[in-house]
Enzyme design. Structure first.
Site, PDB file in Angstrom:
ATOM      1  N   ASN A 194      -2.557 -11.193  -4.008  1.00  0.00           N
ATOM      2  CA  ASN A 194      -2.383 -12.650  -4.030  1.00  0.00           C
ATOM      3  C   ASN A 194      -1.051 -12.982  -3.382  1.00  0.00           C
ATOM      4  OD1 ASN A 194      -4.774 -13.429  -5.409  1.00  0.00           O
ATOM      5  ND2 ASN A 194      -3.873 -12.599  -7.288  1.00  0.00           N
ATOM      6  N   ASP A 250       0.838  -1.204   0.000  1.00  0.00           N
ATOM      7  CA  ASP A 250       0.000   0.000   0.000  1.00  0.00           C
ATOM      8  C   ASP A 250       0.876   1.259   0.000  1.00  0.00           C
ATOM      9  OD1 ASP A 250      -2.405   1.396   0.012  1.00  0.00           O
ATOM     10  OD2 ASP A 250      -2.641   1.312   2.191  1.00  0.00           O
ATOM     11  N   LYS A 267       1.577 -15.537  -2.875  1.00  0.00           N
ATOM     12  CA  LYS A 267       1.913 -16.767  -3.610  1.00  0.00           C
ATOM     13  C   LYS A 267       2.961 -17.617  -2.897  1.00  0.00           C
ATOM     14  CE  LYS A 267       1.689 -16.106  -8.249  1.00  0.00           C
ATOM     15  NZ  LYS A 267       0.310 -16.252  -8.687  1.00  0.00           N
ATOM     16  N   ARG A 310     -10.362  10.568 -12.015  1.00  0.00           N
ATOM     17  CA  ARG A 310      -9.775  10.586 -10.664  1.00  0.00           C
ATOM     18  C   ARG A 310      -9.243   9.226 -10.250  1.00  0.00           C
ATOM     19  NH1 ARG A 310     -14.435  11.461  -7.389  1.00  0.00           N
ATOM     20  NH2 ARG A 310     -13.058  11.581  -5.623  1.00  0.00           N
ATOM     21  N   LYS A 311      -9.351   8.227 -11.120  1.00  0.00           N
ATOM     22  CA  LYS A 311      -8.947   6.856 -10.748  1.00  0.00           C
ATOM     23  C   LYS A 311      -7.537   6.529 -11.259  1.00  0.00           C
ATOM     24  CE  LYS A 311     -12.775   4.941 -12.505  1.00  0.00           C
ATOM     25  NZ  LYS A 311     -13.873   3.986 -12.760  1.00  0.00           N
TER      26      LYS A 311
HETATM   27  C1  LIG Z   1       2.560   7.129   3.569  1.00  0.00           C
HETATM   28  C2  LIG Z   1       2.756   6.645   2.150  1.00  0.00           C
HETATM   29  C3  LIG Z   1       1.516   6.325   1.360  1.00  0.00           C
HETATM   30  C4  LIG Z   1       0.563   5.475   2.118  1.00  0.00           C
HETATM   31  C5  LIG Z   1      -0.652   5.190   1.305  1.00  0.00           C
HETATM   32  C6  LIG Z   1      -1.707   4.679   2.226  1.00  0.00           C
HETATM   33  C7  LIG Z   1      -3.037   5.044   1.635  1.00  0.00           C
HETATM   34  C8  LIG Z   1      -4.106   4.474   2.493  1.00  0.00           C
HETATM   35  O1  LIG Z   1      -3.978   3.448   3.083  1.00  0.00           O
HETATM   36  S1  LIG Z   1      -5.552   5.325   2.531  1.00  0.00           S
HETATM   37  C9  LIG Z   1      -6.474   4.453   3.804  1.00  0.00           C
HETATM   38  C10 LIG Z   1      -7.409   3.413   3.273  1.00  0.00           C
HETATM   39  N1  LIG Z   1      -8.367   3.977   2.384  1.00  0.00           N
HETATM   40  C11 LIG Z   1      -9.479   4.601   2.846  1.00  0.00           C
HETATM   41  O2  LIG Z   1      -9.706   4.752   4.025  1.00  0.00           O
HETATM   42  C12 LIG Z   1     -10.408   5.145   1.784  1.00  0.00           C
HETATM   43  C13 LIG Z   1     -11.870   4.995   2.189  1.00  0.00           C
HETATM   44  N2  LIG Z   1     -12.707   5.292   1.043  1.00  0.00           N
HETATM   45  C14 LIG Z   1     -13.069   6.558   0.756  1.00  0.00           C
HETATM   46  O3  LIG Z   1     -12.799   7.480   1.516  1.00  0.00           O
HETATM   47  C15 LIG Z   1     -13.799   6.813  -0.535  1.00  0.00           C
HETATM   48  O4  LIG Z   1     -14.445   5.636  -0.954  1.00  0.00           O
HETATM   49  C16 LIG Z   1     -12.835   7.276  -1.660  1.00  0.00           C
HETATM   50  C17 LIG Z   1     -12.164   8.610  -1.258  1.00  0.00           C
HETATM   51  C18 LIG Z   1     -11.733   6.261  -1.948  1.00  0.00           C
HETATM   52  C19 LIG Z   1     -13.610   7.487  -2.948  1.00  0.00           C
HETATM   53  O5  LIG Z   1     -14.722   8.271  -2.629  1.00  0.00           O
HETATM   54  P1  LIG Z   1     -15.254   9.354  -3.652  1.00  0.00           P
HETATM   55  O6  LIG Z   1     -14.272  10.448  -3.805  1.00  0.00           O
HETATM   56  O7  LIG Z   1     -16.613   9.723  -3.184  1.00  0.00           O
HETATM   57  O8  LIG Z   1     -15.283   8.590  -5.031  1.00  0.00           O
HETATM   58  P2  LIG Z   1     -16.519   7.903  -5.760  1.00  0.00           P
HETATM   59  O9  LIG Z   1     -17.263   8.978  -6.494  1.00  0.00           O
HETATM   60  O10 LIG Z   1     -17.263   6.985  -4.869  1.00  0.00           O
HETATM   61  O11 LIG Z   1     -15.740   7.014  -6.817  1.00  0.00           O
HETATM   62  C20 LIG Z   1     -15.003   7.592  -7.867  1.00  0.00           C
HETATM   63  C21 LIG Z   1     -14.860   6.520  -8.917  1.00  0.00           C
HETATM   64  O12 LIG Z   1     -14.091   5.444  -8.354  1.00  0.00           O
HETATM   65  C22 LIG Z   1     -14.848   4.227  -8.372  1.00  0.00           C
HETATM   66  N3  LIG Z   1     -14.566   3.510  -7.122  1.00  0.00           N
HETATM   67  C23 LIG Z   1     -14.531   4.012  -5.854  1.00  0.00           C
HETATM   68  N4  LIG Z   1     -14.218   3.040  -4.979  1.00  0.00           N
HETATM   69  C24 LIG Z   1     -14.045   1.924  -5.696  1.00  0.00           C
HETATM   70  C25 LIG Z   1     -13.691   0.584  -5.361  1.00  0.00           C
HETATM   71  N5  LIG Z   1     -13.429   0.225  -4.090  1.00  0.00           N
HETATM   72  N6  LIG Z   1     -13.592  -0.322  -6.361  1.00  0.00           N
HETATM   73  C26 LIG Z   1     -13.822   0.028  -7.663  1.00  0.00           C
HETATM   74  N7  LIG Z   1     -14.153   1.298  -8.042  1.00  0.00           N
HETATM   75  C27 LIG Z   1     -14.264   2.215  -7.074  1.00  0.00           C
HETATM   76  C28 LIG Z   1     -16.311   4.662  -8.462  1.00  0.00           C
HETATM   77  O13 LIG Z   1     -17.108   3.659  -9.037  1.00  0.00           O
HETATM   78  C29 LIG Z   1     -16.194   5.890  -9.344  1.00  0.00           C
HETATM   79  O14 LIG Z   1     -15.997   5.457 -10.671  1.00  0.00           O
HETATM   80  P3  LIG Z   1     -16.612   6.306 -11.922  1.00  0.00           P
HETATM   81  O15 LIG Z   1     -15.988   7.674 -11.836  1.00  0.00           O
HETATM   82  O16 LIG Z   1     -16.167   5.539 -13.125  1.00  0.00           O
HETATM   83  O17 LIG Z   1     -18.091   6.340 -11.725  1.00  0.00           O
END
Ligand SMILES: CCCCCCCC(=O)SCCNC(=O)CCNC(=O)[C@H](O)C(C)(C)COP(=O)(O)OP(=O)(O)OC[C@H]1O[C@@H](n2cnc3c(N)ncnc32)[C@H](O)[C@@H]1OP(=O)(O)O
Length: 238
Positions: A182, A160, A184, A205-206
């Site tokens: 995965n 991550d 392995k 944004r993805k």
């Molecule tokens: C220190 C060094 C780096 C460390 C990195 C560590 C990073 C982390 O661990 S972060 C902590 C863990 N993650 C979290 O807590 C995130 C929790 N989730 C969230 O807050 C929200 O779901 C978030 C911000 C990810 C997305 O929310 P939001 O901005 O409302 O996006 P949303 O509009 O729902 O989705 C945007 C697009 O992504 C897609 N999408 C969102 N989530 C998913 C998912 N899980 N799977 C597939 N697609 C998804 C949506 O379908 C949408 O697609 P499209 O634009 O094609 O319609």
């Protein structure tokens, strides 16, 4: 070009990817806060020979600018209470209601707070042309899962962190939406591995980033992963 890229990545590495905010403390007078001074990605006596060797090899690759060493600190950008609070209110307004702001003063980066050599020892390098981040990682004895093996959660954490760094370099403020792993082969505790991440594509944004974990001799594929990161939109109430 390379120089500005290096400067940007230095800031990204230092602050873990908050683009455009290279010196967060610059808004106030005085020097950078103490905690930005120690770069934890530099060699330590506790590092194994393999870890040191790989560090030296990658530093050599940095000489022509094709790879960039990413420094790493204990704390995040916005660490001082007013900054961190402003960040959370701007980007995570829903979560902010449940966050104890006093405790935020004690917050530290999860992977950088074990004693040297006992937990996560790692250093990352970035290749801008190939959009790759490589992490040289040695999981210490406090990260044991099954006897003699690295805990799967520790592997997931470092994956991550590596793919997250890649996402942050590309798009700034992002969060992990999906991480698919995965496992392995078991990773031997205290061995050095390479975590190779690759930015595959960006759609709006993805960000889609894939990753694998290999032994240093590249003969053993331990883990494969894919991830989805979403660039945070301050207009949305996350
Ligand atoms: C220190 C060094 C780096 C460390 C990195 C560590 C990073 C982390 O661990 S972060 C902590 C863990 N993650 C979290 O807590 C995130 C929790 N989730 C969230 O807050 C929200 O779901 C978030 C911000 C990810 C997305 O929310 P939001 O901005 O409302 O996006 P949303 O509009 O729902 O989705 C945007 C697009 O992504 C897609 N999408 C969102 N989530 C998913 C998912 N899980 N799977 C597939 N697609 C998804 C949506 O379908 C949408 O697609 P499209 O634009 O094609 O319609």
């Amino acid at each position: 070009m390379l120089r500005s890229c290096a400067a940007r990545l230095h800031a990204v590495g230092a602050l873990r990817g908050l683009r455009g905010c290279a010196r967060p403390w610059a808004r106030s007078s005085g020097p950078a806060p103490e905690f930005f001074h120690e770069d934890h990605s530099l060699p330590k006596p506790s590092w194994s020979k393999d870890m040191r060797l790989l560090f030296d090899q990658f530093m050599k690759k940095c000489e022509d600018g094709s790879w960039i060493h990413l420094p790493s600190y204990n704390y995040t950008l916005f660490q001082r209470s007013q900054d961190i609070s402003a960040f959370i209110h701007a980007y995570l307004p829903t979560a902010s209601k449940l966050i104890n702001e006093e405790k935020l003063l004690q917050a530290k980066i999860f992977t950088r707070n074990f004693e040297d050599g006992l937990g996560f020892e790692y250093v990352m390098f970035y290749n801008d042309v190939e959009k790759r981040v490589v992490c040289v990682f040695e999981g210490g004895p406090y990260l044991q899962g099954m006897p003699g093996c690295l805990h799967g959660g520790a592997i997931a954490t470092m994956i991550d962190a590596t793919v997250g760094t890649s996402a942050m370099i590309a798009e700034g403020i992002v969060m992990t939406a999906n991480l698919n792993i995965n496992f392995k082969r078991p990773v031997p505790l205290c061995s050095v591995v390479l975590i190779n991440s690759q930015l595959d594509k960006i759609e709006g944004r993805k960000l889609f980033i894939s990753c694998n974990v290999q032994s240093v001799d590249e003969k053993t594929l331990y883990t494969e992963a894919t991830s989805l990161f979403i660039k945070l939109d301050p207009e949305k109430q996350v």
